[in-house]
Write an enzyme that holds these catalytic residues in place. Structure first.
Site, PDB file in Angstrom:
ATOM      1  N   ARG A 101      21.423  -1.622  -0.313  1.00 29.73           N
ATOM      2  CA  ARG A 101      21.723  -0.185  -0.257  1.00 29.73           C
ATOM      3  C   ARG A 101      22.731   0.196  -1.337  1.00 29.73           C
ATOM      4  O   ARG A 101      22.595   1.242  -1.994  1.00 29.73           O
ATOM      5  CB  ARG A 101      22.251   0.191   1.133  1.00 29.73           C
ATOM      6  CG  ARG A 101      21.155   0.289   2.197  1.00 29.73           C
ATOM      7  CD  ARG A 101      21.753   0.320   3.599  1.00 29.73           C
ATOM      8  NE  ARG A 101      20.722   0.570   4.615  1.00 29.73           N
ATOM      9  CZ  ARG A 101      19.866  -0.330   5.070  1.00 29.73           C
ATOM     10  NH1 ARG A 101      19.884  -1.571   4.573  1.00 29.73           N
ATOM     11  NH2 ARG A 101      18.967  -0.032   5.994  1.00 29.73           N
TER      12      ARG A 101
ATOM     13  N   GLU B 110      16.250  -8.301  13.913  1.00 29.53           N
ATOM     14  CA  GLU B 110      16.404  -9.411  12.975  1.00 29.53           C
ATOM     15  C   GLU B 110      17.020 -10.629  13.657  1.00 29.53           C
ATOM     16  O   GLU B 110      16.872 -11.752  13.179  1.00 29.53           O
ATOM     17  CB  GLU B 110      17.295  -8.988  11.801  1.00 29.53           C
ATOM     18  CG  GLU B 110      16.590  -8.135  10.764  1.00 29.53           C
ATOM     19  CD  GLU B 110      15.566  -8.913   9.964  1.00 29.53           C
ATOM     20  OE1 GLU B 110      15.910  -9.962   9.397  1.00 29.53           O
ATOM     21  OE2 GLU B 110      14.413  -8.475   9.922  1.00 29.53           O
TER      22      GLU B 110
ATOM     23  N   HIS C 207       6.777  -7.523  10.581  1.00 32.97           N
ATOM     24  CA  HIS C 207       7.771  -8.031   9.636  1.00 32.97           C
ATOM     25  C   HIS C 207       7.106  -9.030   8.686  1.00 32.97           C
ATOM     26  O   HIS C 207       5.904  -8.946   8.430  1.00 32.97           O
ATOM     27  CB  HIS C 207       8.948  -8.643  10.396  1.00 32.97           C
ATOM     28  CG  HIS C 207       9.916  -7.623  10.921  1.00 32.97           C
ATOM     29  ND1 HIS C 207      11.221  -7.897  11.217  1.00 32.97           N
ATOM     30  CD2 HIS C 207       9.750  -6.303  11.196  1.00 32.97           C
ATOM     31  CE1 HIS C 207      11.828  -6.816  11.648  1.00 32.97           C
ATOM     32  NE2 HIS C 207      10.945  -5.828  11.653  1.00 32.97           N
TER      33      HIS C 207
ATOM     34  N   LYS D 202      22.649  -8.721   3.109  1.00 30.66           N
ATOM     35  CA  LYS D 202      21.496  -8.231   2.352  1.00 30.66           C
ATOM     36  C   LYS D 202      21.367  -6.721   2.487  1.00 30.66           C
ATOM     37  O   LYS D 202      21.133  -6.006   1.503  1.00 30.66           O
ATOM     38  CB  LYS D 202      20.214  -8.896   2.862  1.00 30.66           C
ATOM     39  CG  LYS D 202      18.940  -8.340   2.239  1.00 30.66           C
ATOM     40  CD  LYS D 202      17.706  -8.698   3.045  1.00 30.66           C
ATOM     41  CE  LYS D 202      17.636  -7.924   4.344  1.00 30.66           C
ATOM     42  NZ  LYS D 202      16.381  -8.152   5.093  1.00 30.66           N
ATOM     43  N   SER D 203      21.516  -6.225   3.700  1.00 31.19           N
ATOM     44  CA  SER D 203      21.320  -4.798   3.952  1.00 31.19           C
ATOM     45  C   SER D 203      22.333  -3.953   3.193  1.00 31.19           C
ATOM     46  O   SER D 203      21.993  -2.918   2.607  1.00 31.19           O
ATOM     47  CB  SER D 203      21.423  -4.513   5.450  1.00 31.19           C
ATOM     48  OG  SER D 203      20.424  -5.221   6.163  1.00 31.19           O
TER      49      SER D 203
ATOM     50  N   SER E  39       9.448   0.756  11.383  1.00 30.57           N
ATOM     51  CA  SER E  39      10.614   0.267  10.655  1.00 30.57           C
ATOM     52  C   SER E  39      11.560   1.410  10.341  1.00 30.57           C
ATOM     53  O   SER E  39      11.134   2.455   9.829  1.00 30.57           O
ATOM     54  CB  SER E  39      10.196  -0.412   9.349  1.00 30.57           C
ATOM     55  OG  SER E  39      11.329  -0.750   8.577  1.00 30.57           O
ATOM     56  N   SER E  40      12.855   1.196  10.578  1.00 30.62           N
ATOM     57  CA  SER E  40      13.853   2.193  10.190  1.00 30.62           C
ATOM     58  C   SER E  40      13.948   2.317   8.677  1.00 30.62           C
ATOM     59  O   SER E  40      14.441   3.334   8.159  1.00 30.62           O
ATOM     60  CB  SER E  40      15.225   1.810  10.756  1.00 30.62           C
ATOM     61  OG  SER E  40      15.696   0.599  10.189  1.00 30.62           O
ATOM     62  N   GLN E  41      13.489   1.302   7.936  1.00 26.35           N
ATOM     63  CA  GLN E  41      13.534   1.359   6.471  1.00 26.35           C
ATOM     64  C   GLN E  41      12.685   2.494   5.914  1.00 26.35           C
ATOM     65  O   GLN E  41      12.949   2.983   4.812  1.00 26.35           O
ATOM     66  CB  GLN E  41      13.064   0.032   5.882  1.00 26.35           C
ATOM     67  CG  GLN E  41      13.997  -1.135   6.155  1.00 26.35           C
ATOM     68  CD  GLN E  41      13.393  -2.464   5.751  1.00 26.35           C
ATOM     69  OE1 GLN E  41      12.201  -2.559   5.443  1.00 26.35           O
ATOM     70  NE2 GLN E  41      14.203  -3.502   5.736  1.00 26.35           N
TER      71      GLN E  41
ATOM     72  N   GLY F  63      11.354  -6.034   2.641  1.00 23.95           N
ATOM     73  CA  GLY F  63      11.129  -4.687   3.138  1.00 23.95           C
ATOM     74  C   GLY F  63      11.998  -3.657   2.447  1.00 23.95           C
ATOM     75  O   GLY F  63      11.565  -2.525   2.204  1.00 23.95           O
TER      76      GLY F  63
END
Length: 430
Positions: free
Chosen positions: A34, A316, A343, A29-30, A172-174, A98
């Protein structure tokens, strides 16, 4: 008036012996989300090979289309992204993803027009305040709900000045990744300085930086807690999406808790996900983990050990590791994960409640959990509509008959085939 949908509990299958399975899982997903954003901001077309087919990626595709990108998903195994003139066109549904709620508002600032963002009720719990403040600081007009949460509205003008911002990204790093991904398109680029407790999920930030560089961006991350992206052109390219580590973990846990073996084919020798850290944790808990030509293989050794670990970079993975810890032969302390209260759910509280429902002794800490193993029993586990809670409960069910999940459909967020894959793995040992 239509009647509300009633979700029936799903009985988690119990393994009659060691599992043995080769599990083919979808893309990360990540990495998928991206790559979609970078493709939409590039100067030429991009392709995604083996992308994730799940709700989170579908929401990202829909959001980018609403902002003017052309995304073809006609072939499940190969998506094509063709950038177009960015323009905002109404509402963007973030679900509870997120990546969508934090990656797309900066893109919307580059689009001409107004974009509104909202999602599932659970999404309104997730923190966005630092991102909203940062966008305002670099010249984007943003209207947000009180408390720095959804819903929010971005009034894009077609350009963003950029510059330097200081934020607290400890939630969050996001919050950092969202600004960096759009940074090359800002007139002055972007420099993000983090001020506050440590940024969690550092491997995901490294993934963002690596993918930006692969698309031609100039990124300087040499100074701790400072990331600078120079203004410039992003190149369209082909992305090979590697399997998703978080979705793989429940299956690896199955090998560990049943003393069996699970193979995940197609794992790259060099991964953008924190595979080495996970391998170390699984070994400490009693697994044999090998990466070879056949893929990533996890073998159980017949014993499951407790774990004392800082999971701040692997949050996660915490729910499934907590489930394994409840089946271990010694106590565990999982630390550095206080941020997962923000989360999809308050994951620490939900984990403590869910594991407690099947008899585990769990103490909730400020930044983690302490788990003291004892005999477990069957029961209904409330997943609180969180896919990671469903994965954790399914792992418990392998060893404990009578475990039922209040909602297994929530796994469609990142792995729609989870119930079928899981059941097939267990059926093979009966």
């Amino acid at each position: 008036m239509a009647k509300p949908t009633v979700t029936q509990p799903w009985r988690a299958p119990t393994a009659a012996g060691p599992v043995g399975a080769v599990v083919h899982l979808p893309g990360s997903k990540s990495v998928t989300n991206r790559a979609l954003v970078l493709g939409a901001l590039a100067t030429g077309p991009s392709t995604l090979a083996a992308p994730l087919l799940a709700r989170d990626s579908a929401l990202m595709v829909a959001g980018l289309r609403a902002l003017g990108a052309h995304v073809s998903t006609a072939a499940d195994d190969r998506w094509v992204v063709r950038p177009g003139p960015l323009h905002a066109a109404g509402h963007i549904d973030v679900g509870v993803a997120g990546t969508v709620m934090r990656f797309l508002p900066p893109v919307a600032g580059l689009a001409a027009g107004v974009a509104t963002f909202d999602g599932d009720p659970l999404a309104r719990r997730r923190p966005l305040g630092p991102l909203i403040q940062a966008l305002r600081a670099i010249g984007v007009r943003v209207e947000g709900a009180p408390g720095g949460v959804l819903p929010l509205t971005v009034h894009g003008t077609g350009e963003v000045h950029g510059g330097e911002v200081v934020i607290d990204a400890s939630a969050s790093s996001q919050l950092v990744s969202g600004l960096l991904l759009a940074g090359p398109r800002f007139a002055r680029g972007i420099t993000v300085r983090h001020l506050g407790p440590p940024v969690p999920a550092a491997p995901h930030l490294r993934m963002t930086v690596a993918m930006l560089r692969s698309a031609g961006a100039g990124v300087d991350d040499a100074t701790p807690d400072v990331w600078s992206v120079a203004p410039g052109r992003l190149s369209g390219r082909g992305w090979e999406i590697e399997p998703d580590l978080s979705s793989a973990l429940p299956f690896f846990a199955a090998a560990l808790v049943t003393g069996g073996e699970v193979v995940l084919p197609g794992w790259p020798r060099s991964s953008m996900q924190p595979v080495e850290q996970l391998r170390g944790l699984l070994r400490r808990m009693g697994a044999d983990v090998r990466l070879g030509t056949g893929g990533l293989t996890v073998r159980g050794t017949g014993r499951v050990h407790g774990l004392d670990a800082d999971l701040s970079g692997l949050s996660e993975l915490a729910p499934v590791l907590a489930a394994v810890a409840a089946l271990a032969d010694s106590p565990s302390t999982l630390r550095g994960i206080g941020h997962i209260r923000g989360h999809e759910t308050d994951r620490l509280a939900v984990l403590a409640r869910a594991l407690g429902a099947v008899g585990a002794h769990v103490t909730e800490l400020a930044d983690g959990l302490r788990i003291a193993p004892r005999p477990l029993r069957g029961g209904v586990v409330d997943t609180d509509r969180d896919h990671r809670m469903a994965h954790a409960a399914a792992v418990i069910g392998l060893a404990v008959p009578g475990v039922e999940l209040s909602d297994v459909a929530c796994t469609s967020k990142t792995l729609p085939d989870f119930p079928a894959l899981w059941s097939a793995m267990v059926e093979d040992v009966r």
